[in-house]
Write a protein that holds these residues in place. Sequence first.
Motif, PDB file in Angstrom:
ATOM      1  N   SER A   1       3.582   5.362 -11.110  1.00 45.18           N
ATOM      2  CA  SER A   1       2.412   4.643 -11.617  1.00 45.18           C
ATOM      3  C   SER A   1       1.403   5.665 -12.093  1.00 45.18           C
ATOM      4  CB  SER A   1       1.767   3.796 -10.513  1.00 45.18           C
ATOM      5  OG  SER A   1       2.620   2.759 -10.130  1.00 45.18           O
ATOM      6  N   ARG A   2       0.656   5.293 -13.106  1.00 41.15           N
ATOM      7  CA  ARG A   2      -0.368   6.192 -13.627  1.00 41.15           C
ATOM      8  C   ARG A   2      -1.737   5.599 -13.341  1.00 41.15           C
ATOM      9  NH1 ARG A   2       0.849  10.949 -14.147  1.00 41.15           N
ATOM     10  NH2 ARG A   2      -0.750  11.250 -15.704  1.00 41.15           N
ATOM     11  N   GLY A   3      -2.612   6.426 -12.810  1.00 41.85           N
ATOM     12  CA  GLY A   3      -3.983   6.017 -12.546  1.00 41.85           C
ATOM     13  C   GLY A   3      -4.939   7.042 -13.121  1.00 41.85           C
ATOM     14  N   THR A   4      -6.200   6.715 -13.079  1.00 41.56           N
ATOM     15  CA  THR A   4      -7.171   7.650 -13.633  1.00 41.56           C
ATOM     16  C   THR A   4      -7.279   8.915 -12.784  1.00 41.56           C
ATOM     17  OG1 THR A   4      -8.940   6.447 -12.512  1.00 41.56           O
ATOM     18  CG2 THR A   4      -8.500   5.877 -14.804  1.00 41.56           C
ATOM     19  N   VAL A   5      -7.338   8.746 -11.485  1.00 43.05           N
ATOM     20  CA  VAL A   5      -7.416   9.921 -10.599  1.00 43.05           C
ATOM     21  C   VAL A   5      -6.408   9.867  -9.451  1.00 43.05           C
ATOM     22  CG1 VAL A   5      -9.851  10.371 -11.067  1.00 43.05           C
ATOM     23  CG2 VAL A   5      -9.242   8.945  -9.136  1.00 43.05           C
ATOM     24  N   MET A   6      -5.807   8.718  -9.230  1.00 41.07           N
ATOM     25  CA  MET A   6      -4.951   8.556  -8.058  1.00 41.07           C
ATOM     26  C   MET A   6      -3.749   9.499  -8.060  1.00 41.07           C
ATOM     27  SD  MET A   6      -6.200   6.645  -5.789  1.00 41.07           S
ATOM     28  CE  MET A   6      -4.759   6.449  -4.765  1.00 41.07           C
ATOM     29  N   ASN A   7      -3.183   9.807  -9.216  1.00 38.17           N
ATOM     30  CA  ASN A   7      -2.050  10.738  -9.241  1.00 38.17           C
ATOM     31  C   ASN A   7      -2.462  12.110  -8.740  1.00 38.17           C
ATOM     32  OD1 ASN A   7      -1.741   8.819 -11.838  1.00 38.17           O
ATOM     33  ND2 ASN A   7       0.211   9.126 -10.804  1.00 38.17           N
ATOM     34  N   ARG A   8      -3.628  12.553  -9.145  1.00 38.07           N
ATOM     35  CA  ARG A   8      -4.113  13.864  -8.692  1.00 38.07           C
ATOM     36  C   ARG A   8      -4.451  13.838  -7.208  1.00 38.07           C
ATOM     37  NH1 ARG A   8      -8.505  14.666 -13.270  1.00 38.07           N
ATOM     38  NH2 ARG A   8      -8.541  12.457 -12.879  1.00 38.07           N
TER      39      ARG A   8
ATOM     40  N   LEU B   1       0.827  -1.212   0.000  1.00 39.36           N
ATOM     41  CA  LEU B   1       0.000   0.000   0.000  1.00 39.36           C
ATOM     42  C   LEU B   1       0.859   1.258   0.000  1.00 39.36           C
ATOM     43  CD1 LEU B   1      -2.705  -1.222   2.514  1.00 39.36           C
ATOM     44  CD2 LEU B   1      -3.032  -0.831   0.059  1.00 39.36           C
ATOM     45  N   ARG B   2       1.886   1.283   0.857  1.00 37.62           N
ATOM     46  CA  ARG B   2       2.779   2.447   0.926  1.00 37.62           C
ATOM     47  C   ARG B   2       3.448   2.686  -0.432  1.00 37.62           C
ATOM     48  NH1 ARG B   2       6.763   0.622   3.745  1.00 37.62           N
ATOM     49  NH2 ARG B   2       5.878   0.920   5.806  1.00 37.62           N
ATOM     50  N   THR B   3       3.982   1.630  -1.023  1.00 41.98           N
ATOM     51  CA  THR B   3       4.659   1.750  -2.314  1.00 41.98           C
ATOM     52  C   THR B   3       3.693   2.227  -3.397  1.00 41.98           C
ATOM     53  OG1 THR B   3       6.258   0.057  -1.717  1.00 41.98           O
ATOM     54  CG2 THR B   3       5.966   0.486  -4.071  1.00 41.98           C
ATOM     55  N   ALA B   4       2.497   1.660  -3.427  1.00 39.86           N
ATOM     56  CA  ALA B   4       1.512   2.062  -4.443  1.00 39.86           C
ATOM     57  C   ALA B   4       1.168   3.542  -4.304  1.00 39.86           C
ATOM     58  CB  ALA B   4       0.251   1.206  -4.324  1.00 39.86           C
ATOM     59  N   MET B   5       0.915   3.999  -3.072  1.00 41.00           N
ATOM     60  CA  MET B   5       0.562   5.410  -2.879  1.00 41.00           C
ATOM     61  C   MET B   5       1.716   6.337  -3.247  1.00 41.00           C
ATOM     62  SD  MET B   5      -1.932   5.448   0.460  1.00 41.00           S
ATOM     63  CE  MET B   5      -1.181   4.140   1.425  1.00 41.00           C
ATOM     64  N   LEU B   6       2.931   5.961  -2.846  1.00 37.50           N
ATOM     65  CA  LEU B   6       4.093   6.784  -3.196  1.00 37.50           C
ATOM     66  C   LEU B   6       4.325   6.802  -4.706  1.00 37.50           C
ATOM     67  CD1 LEU B   6       6.520   5.813  -0.307  1.00 37.50           C
ATOM     68  CD2 LEU B   6       5.479   8.066  -0.698  1.00 37.50           C
ATOM     69  N   ASP B   7       4.105   5.666  -5.357  1.00 37.91           N
ATOM     70  CA  ASP B   7       4.262   5.619  -6.811  1.00 37.91           C
ATOM     71  C   ASP B   7       3.253   6.529  -7.509  1.00 37.91           C
ATOM     72  OD1 ASP B   7       6.380   3.901  -6.552  1.00 37.91           O
ATOM     73  OD2 ASP B   7       5.302   2.125  -7.299  1.00 37.91           O
ATOM     74  N   TYR B   8       2.019   6.569  -7.030  1.00 36.70           N
ATOM     75  CA  TYR B   8       1.037   7.500  -7.599  1.00 36.70           C
ATOM     76  C   TYR B   8       1.448   8.946  -7.310  1.00 36.70           C
ATOM     77  CZ  TYR B   8      -2.315   3.847  -8.798  1.00 36.70           C
ATOM     78  OH  TYR B   8      -2.932   2.761  -9.354  1.00 36.70           O
ATOM     79  N   LYS B   9       1.908   9.190  -6.089  1.00 35.85           N
ATOM     80  CA  LYS B   9       2.309  10.546  -5.704  1.00 35.85           C
ATOM     81  C   LYS B   9       3.429  11.073  -6.597  1.00 35.85           C
ATOM     82  CE  LYS B   9       4.097  13.190  -1.814  1.00 35.85           C
ATOM     83  NZ  LYS B   9       4.249  13.268  -0.375  1.00 35.85           N
ATOM     84  N   HIS B  10       4.381  10.220  -6.919  1.00 38.41           N
ATOM     85  CA  HIS B  10       5.557  10.640  -7.679  1.00 38.41           C
ATOM     86  C   HIS B  10       5.458  10.291  -9.170  1.00 38.41           C
ATOM     87  CE1 HIS B  10       7.441  11.903  -3.998  1.00 38.41           C
ATOM     88  NE2 HIS B  10       7.230  10.734  -3.462  1.00 38.41           N
TER      89      HIS B  10
ATOM     90  N   ASP C   1       3.805  12.246   3.466  1.00 35.99           N
ATOM     91  CA  ASP C   1       4.277  10.891   3.724  1.00 35.99           C
ATOM     92  C   ASP C   1       3.727  10.321   5.025  1.00 35.99           C
ATOM     93  OD1 ASP C   1       5.626  11.053   1.343  1.00 35.99           O
ATOM     94  OD2 ASP C   1       7.613  11.289   2.247  1.00 35.99           O
ATOM     95  N   ARG C   2       3.492  11.154   6.012  1.00 33.41           N
ATOM     96  CA  ARG C   2       2.926  10.669   7.288  1.00 33.41           C
ATOM     97  C   ARG C   2       1.511  10.134   7.068  1.00 33.41           C
ATOM     98  NH1 ARG C   2       2.415   7.669  11.105  1.00 33.41           N
ATOM     99  NH2 ARG C   2       1.219   8.362  12.869  1.00 33.41           N
ATOM    100  N   LYS C   3       0.712  10.829   6.278  1.00 32.19           N
ATOM    101  CA  LYS C   3      -0.650  10.346   6.008  1.00 32.19           C
ATOM    102  C   LYS C   3      -0.599   9.056   5.192  1.00 32.19           C
ATOM    103  CE  LYS C   3      -5.237  11.651   4.486  1.00 32.19           C
ATOM    104  NZ  LYS C   3      -6.097  12.731   3.986  1.00 32.19           N
ATOM    105  N   ILE C   4       0.328   8.944   4.273  1.00 33.22           N
ATOM    106  CA  ILE C   4       0.490   7.706   3.507  1.00 33.22           C
ATOM    107  C   ILE C   4       0.798   6.556   4.454  1.00 33.22           C
ATOM    108  CG2 ILE C   4       2.041   6.515   1.894  1.00 33.22           C
ATOM    109  CD1 ILE C   4       2.066   9.146   0.260  1.00 33.22           C
ATOM    110  N   GLU C   5       1.666   6.802   5.421  1.00 32.45           N
ATOM    111  CA  GLU C   5       2.011   5.780   6.411  1.00 32.45           C
ATOM    112  C   GLU C   5       0.784   5.380   7.228  1.00 32.45           C
ATOM    113  OE1 GLU C   5       4.653   3.103   7.947  1.00 32.45           O
ATOM    114  OE2 GLU C   5       5.054   4.520   6.346  1.00 32.45           O
TER     115      GLU C   5
END
Length: 92
Positions: free
Chosen positions: A64-71, A52-61, A78-82
Amino acid sequence: MLFFLWATMAAAQENVIGIMASNGCVNCHGYEGRGGTIGTIPSLQGRSKEFLRTAMLDYKHNVSRGTVMNRIMKDVDDRKIEVLAEYFSGIK
């Protein structure tokens, strides 16, 4: 006995923090991240914290490309991602 009461209260407080942090997630990923009712929105519940952490960080940076997750993730700290990774990985 007091230790168990304190431990239970601490766990409940962490759960509340996770619940509050995940408020926006449930709009697409469903209650407790158990899966969306629309299309291919995945379940988050019970996945590993690392995944989960890796997926969220990948969208953040934009790794990874998603329909809305990057936005959505671009301004999440990073604390909220954790917190979100911990919360969703702990749901069985």
